[in-house]
Design a protein around this motif. Structure first.
Motif, PDB file in Angstrom:
ATOM      1  N   GLU A 137      21.425  49.588  -3.414  1.00 45.08           N
ATOM      2  CA  GLU A 137      22.152  49.581  -4.589  1.00 45.08           C
ATOM      3  C   GLU A 137      22.606  51.374  -4.750  1.00 45.08           C
ATOM      4  O   GLU A 137      23.464  51.548  -5.015  1.00 45.08           O
ATOM      5  CB  GLU A 137      21.522  49.232  -5.798  1.00 45.08           C
ATOM      6  N   ASN A 167      13.566  48.164  -0.891  1.00 46.63           N
ATOM      7  CA  ASN A 167      14.829  47.963  -0.043  1.00 46.63           C
ATOM      8  C   ASN A 167      15.982  47.732  -0.861  1.00 46.63           C
ATOM      9  O   ASN A 167      17.311  48.040  -0.563  1.00 46.63           O
ATOM     10  CB  ASN A 167      14.536  47.346   1.130  1.00 46.63           C
ATOM     11  N   LYS A 168      15.820  46.683  -1.579  1.00 46.06           N
ATOM     12  CA  LYS A 168      17.168  46.152  -2.469  1.00 46.06           C
ATOM     13  C   LYS A 168      17.443  47.214  -3.350  1.00 46.06           C
ATOM     14  O   LYS A 168      18.752  47.541  -3.520  1.00 46.06           O
ATOM     15  CB  LYS A 168      16.805  44.965  -3.320  1.00 46.06           C
ATOM     16  N   ASP A 169      16.700  47.888  -4.216  1.00 45.20           N
ATOM     17  CA  ASP A 169      17.071  48.980  -4.988  1.00 45.20           C
ATOM     18  C   ASP A 169      17.737  50.137  -4.375  1.00 45.20           C
ATOM     19  O   ASP A 169      18.794  50.551  -4.779  1.00 45.20           O
ATOM     20  CB  ASP A 169      15.724  49.573  -5.778  1.00 45.20           C
ATOM     21  N   GLU A 221       9.850  44.561  -0.655  1.00 45.13           N
ATOM     22  CA  GLU A 221      11.256  43.986  -0.701  1.00 45.13           C
ATOM     23  C   GLU A 221      12.127  44.687  -1.616  1.00 45.13           C
ATOM     24  O   GLU A 221      13.213  44.886  -1.669  1.00 45.13           O
ATOM     25  CB  GLU A 221      11.161  42.545  -0.929  1.00 45.13           C
ATOM     26  N   LYS A 222      11.359  44.812  -3.009  1.00 45.47           N
ATOM     27  CA  LYS A 222      12.336  45.191  -3.952  1.00 45.47           C
ATOM     28  C   LYS A 222      12.899  46.771  -3.835  1.00 45.47           C
ATOM     29  O   LYS A 222      13.798  47.205  -4.235  1.00 45.47           O
ATOM     30  CB  LYS A 222      11.458  45.468  -5.500  1.00 45.47           C
TER      31      LYS A 222
END
Length: 350
Positions: free
Chosen positions: A299, A294-296, A291-292
């Motif tokens: 950005e 994909n978020k990073d 999850e992290k």
């Protein structure tokens, strides 16, 4: 004088012959000479792990972590060679390669496994999971157990589920806010009748093709867009050849790590224990990091490209869900009523 030269020649020849025989005997015994480093290489077992995505993705990193853990836990006696980016086999070839013994581990997307059993289509249903918690609950529970059981008739063994994340939409043919915005668009999708029928329901023209063909299809305008997770959009730089990105979270993308049943049963108990422990630790790490990642990487896309990004609101997402809900009824008998109902119960959880 002549006889003296003859004697000297015979002496030299005799010494040379003796030296050759001594050297040959040393290196031609039944137990060849090895130094310590060579002995370690002689005893090492090597397994092959083939996958089709880049190394800087959830699957790519998980495969490398698994290889590292196996090496550490075995004290270097077991080595897993990882072949990323389809460098060994394409996603259309790797299941056959596994069954033929050409590789020992693969991690195909679950969408590819519909060719083995239609039950796998349950994970391709639109908005199958609403969050990562639901993903883990489903795959670590009845749904995941049932799907791995379907592999047994093909003599395949499921080892773990690795998560990538939720799929988004990209396009060069205008922004995508509503389901109607996809009408007439050609989209590259994974081989899956469930996914294909979703897009046909919305009036789009889905094209099933391999993952590593996607960039070329987009760049050459053979398709207008595609669906994928942020990590795949980022690692393959699809954002460089697409103008619009919609954060829709409309589908789940994950992987089933598999091996051949005959291969697995032929290993020693010690080797199976090492592989099992390494896989368990890798899977826990993957669940915590996907999850992290994909978020990073979303950005990073925002920073490094001019692609237009739209995030579906809650009301917009509800519109998409209602338009796609008929797919559940269409596939309930194909996939199995029990599996579909188990999935729907997860969707109703807060």
């Amino acid at each position: 004088m002549k006889s003296l030269l003859t004697c000297l020649s015979l002496m030299v020849l005799g010494i040379g012959t003796a030296l050759f025989i001594g050297f040959h005997d040393r290196f031609s015994t039944e137990e060849p000479y090895y130094d310590d480093e060579q002995e370690g290489l002689k005893d090492q077992i090597v397994f092959k792990f083939s996958h089709v995505v880049a190394e800087n993705t959830p699957k790519g990193r998980a495969a490398n972590k698994f290889a590292d853990l196996v090496y550490q836990k075995s004290g270097g006696t077991i080595k897993v060679e990882v072949f990323p980016n389809g460098s060994l086999y394409s996603d259309n070839e790797e299941i056959n390669a596994l069954q033929n013994g050409d590789v020992q581990f693969i991690a195909p997307s679950t969408s590819k496994l519909g060719s083995l059993s239609p039950e796998w289509g349950v994970l391709d249903l639109p908005y199958a999971f609403t969050n990562y918690k639901a993903v883990q609950e489903g795959l670590n529970g009845k749904i995941g157990t049932r799907l791995f059981a379907s592999l047994e008739k093909h003599h395949l063994k499921g080892l773990a589920y690795w998560t990538n994340g939720f799929k988004q939409l990209t396009s060069n043919k205008g922004p995508i806010f509503t389901p109607d915005d996809l009408k007439g668009q050609a989209l590259r999708i994974m081989p899956s009748s469930v996914i294909e029928d979703q897009y046909r329901l919305l009036g789009a023209h889905p094209r099933q093709d391999s993952f590593n063909s996607t960039f070329q299809l987009l760049e050459s305008n053979l398709v207008d867009g595609e669906e994928n997770t942020i990590s795949n959009i980022y690692s393959k730089k699809f954002y460089n050849v697409q103008d619009y990105l919609t954060i829709s979270n409309h589908g789940y993308l994950g992987y089933a790590v598999m091996t051949d049943e005959h291969f697995w049963n032929s290993q020693t108990e010690k080797t199976r224990t090492i592989l099992t422990e390494a896989m368990r630790e890798t899977t826990e790490w993957n669940e915590a990091s996907a999850e992290k990642m994909n978020k990073d990487q979303l950005e990073e896309i925002k920073k490094n490209s001019s692609i237009h990004i739209h995030v579906l609101s809650k009301a917009e997402k509800n519109t998409w869900m209602k338009r796609l809900d008929p797919i559940y009824g269409q596939y309930e008998q194909v996939i199995g009523r029990g599996l579909v109902q188990d999935l729907l119960s997860l969707r109703r959880e807060p």
